[in-house]
Design an enzyme around this catalytic site. Structure first.
Site, short mmCIF file in Angstrom:
data_model
loop_
_atom_site.label_atom_id
_atom_site.label_comp_id
_atom_site.label_asym_id
_atom_site.label_seq_id
_atom_site.Cartn_x
_atom_site.Cartn_y
_atom_site.Cartn_z
N ARG A 1 -4.52 63.50 22.99
CA ARG A 1 -4.65 64.96 22.93
C ARG A 1 -3.87 65.54 24.11
O ARG A 1 -4.11 65.17 25.26
CB ARG A 1 -6.13 65.35 23.01
N GLU B 1 -5.27 75.23 14.05
CA GLU B 1 -5.86 74.13 13.30
C GLU B 1 -5.15 73.94 11.97
O GLU B 1 -4.88 74.89 11.25
CB GLU B 1 -7.35 74.39 13.04
N ARG C 1 -10.28 60.51 22.47
CA ARG C 1 -8.82 60.65 22.56
C ARG C 1 -8.39 60.69 24.03
O ARG C 1 -9.06 61.31 24.86
CB ARG C 1 -8.37 61.93 21.85
#
Length: 366
Positions: free
Chosen positions: A72, A80, A122
């Site tokens: 990330r 999104e 992540r």
């Protein structure tokens, strides 16, 4: 520092120029201490190759050690595109394409900031070009493809804030027309809007999807609107109606708007399971029917969804390399079509799925 540059004088003797050497040594120390640090100074640098673009701020990389990691990008938030409970947002495709153009298939350098991982496991990293001169996170902000993510502190936030402010002033990307382009896009492509009506006594009424709630205080209105849209994006029509009633909404006496996947007025044949009930048949072989509202391709796999919330409702999984007879580009062919699927409901990471074993198990319904 200067004591190492000249021999020590005899005891009691003065050192010519000693004060000068001390000042020179101190100045040199300050220069070395305050000079901008190279990329490798703050954190260890990891090398990797980008093998997949998940969305505008998330990538999958292959380090030399050979273990694939999801990364990330620190400090940014892009629209999104494949969130389990949100519709696709304005500029989501453009942001993903911009990130792909910058690093897809390329070697990159990864630098940790403060946190190692997020709550999803992540890696949190600054992502640089292979030569270390180009910070991809910041470039997405500069192009108006990403907002600065201010929910959690990161060390370069002031720099990112300044670049975002410039993108806003220039009206590029997300900031076109002072934000009006996004509003027009949502008006054209988004879900049914909520309507706020002023009522007597300084109260408000909120109407959405054929359901309404009167008597809302002004200070409560933002929270009610947020909860309403959260329920609508997360749930099917039937479940939305039930949960909205619990929140104080009542049917207005008009047909509610459909929210993805349902076919208005369509009666299912005996033995056919509605898509929003498929998760109740875990481990059983059933036939499911619904309208595909979104699809995603990941390498050689295509995922078809009847609702945006793919974590809650069943996903149809197509391993296209093993399924001769499928149409070309199934990720676009099936979107908007009503399909009937037969298969066994299984859970992968607690998400219900039906893996299609043969192309004959997936049929479009006129």
């Amino acid at each position: 520092m200067s004591a190492h540059l000249v021999p020590s004088p005899p005891a009691g003797a003065s050192r010519p120029g000693g004060h000068f050497l001390f000042r020179l040594g101190s100045a040199l120390f300050l220069v070395l201490f305050l000079a901008p640090a190279p990329l490798h100074a703050a954190q260890a640098i990891e090398k990797a190759k980008v093998i997949e673009i998940v969305d505008g701020d998330t990538i999958r990389v292959l380090p030399p050690a050979g273990k694939i990691e999801t990364v990330r990008l620190v400090g940014i938030d892009t629209p999104e595109r494949s969130h389990p409970s949100k519709p696709k947002e304005f500029f989501a495709d453009e942001a993903t394409e911009a990130l792909s153009a910058l690093c897809q298939g390329k070697p990159v350098l990864l630098e940790k900031d403060i946190e190692e991982q997020d709550k999803y496991g992540r890696l949190l990293r600054y992502v640089y070009s292979e030569d270390g001169r180009f910070l991809i996170n910041l470039e997405l902000v500069r192009k108006g493809m990403a907002r600065v993510y201010r929910r959690f502190f990161f060390s370069r936030q002031a720099e990112f804030d300044a670049v975002e402010a410039e993108a806003r002033r220039e009206g590029i990307g997300l900031w076109q027309d002072g934000g009006l382009r996004e509003l027009r896009w949502v008006d054209r492509n988004g879900h049914t809007p909520a309507t706020v009506w002023p009522l007597g006594g300084g109260k408000y009424g909120l109407v959405h999807g054929g359901m309404g709630k009167p008597g809302i205080e002004g200070g409560e209105l933002p929270g009610e609107i947020g909860r309403l849209f959260r329920l609508r994006s997360e749930l099917s029509d039937a479940e939305f109606a039930t949960e909205a009633e619990k929140a104080g909404f009542r049917t207005m006496g008009e047909e509610s708007s459909r929210a993805g996947g349902e076919t208005p007025g369509r009666q299912l044949s005996p033995g056919i399971i509605p898509w929003d009930h498929a998760d109740e048949y875990d481990g059983k072989t059933i036939t499911v029917e619904g309208t595909v509202v979104r699809a995603k391709r990941s390498r050689k796999t295509v995922f078809l969804n009847f609702h945006g919330n793919w974590k809650r409702y069943v996903t149809i999984v197509l391993f296209t390399a093993k399924l001769p007879g499928l149409p070309d580009s199934p990720e676009t062919y099936y979107v908007g079509k009503t399909v009937r699927v037969r298969g066994t409901v299984k859970r992968f990471k607690d998400r219900p799925e039906i893996v299609v074993e043969s192309a004959s198990e997936l049929k479009t319904i006129p």
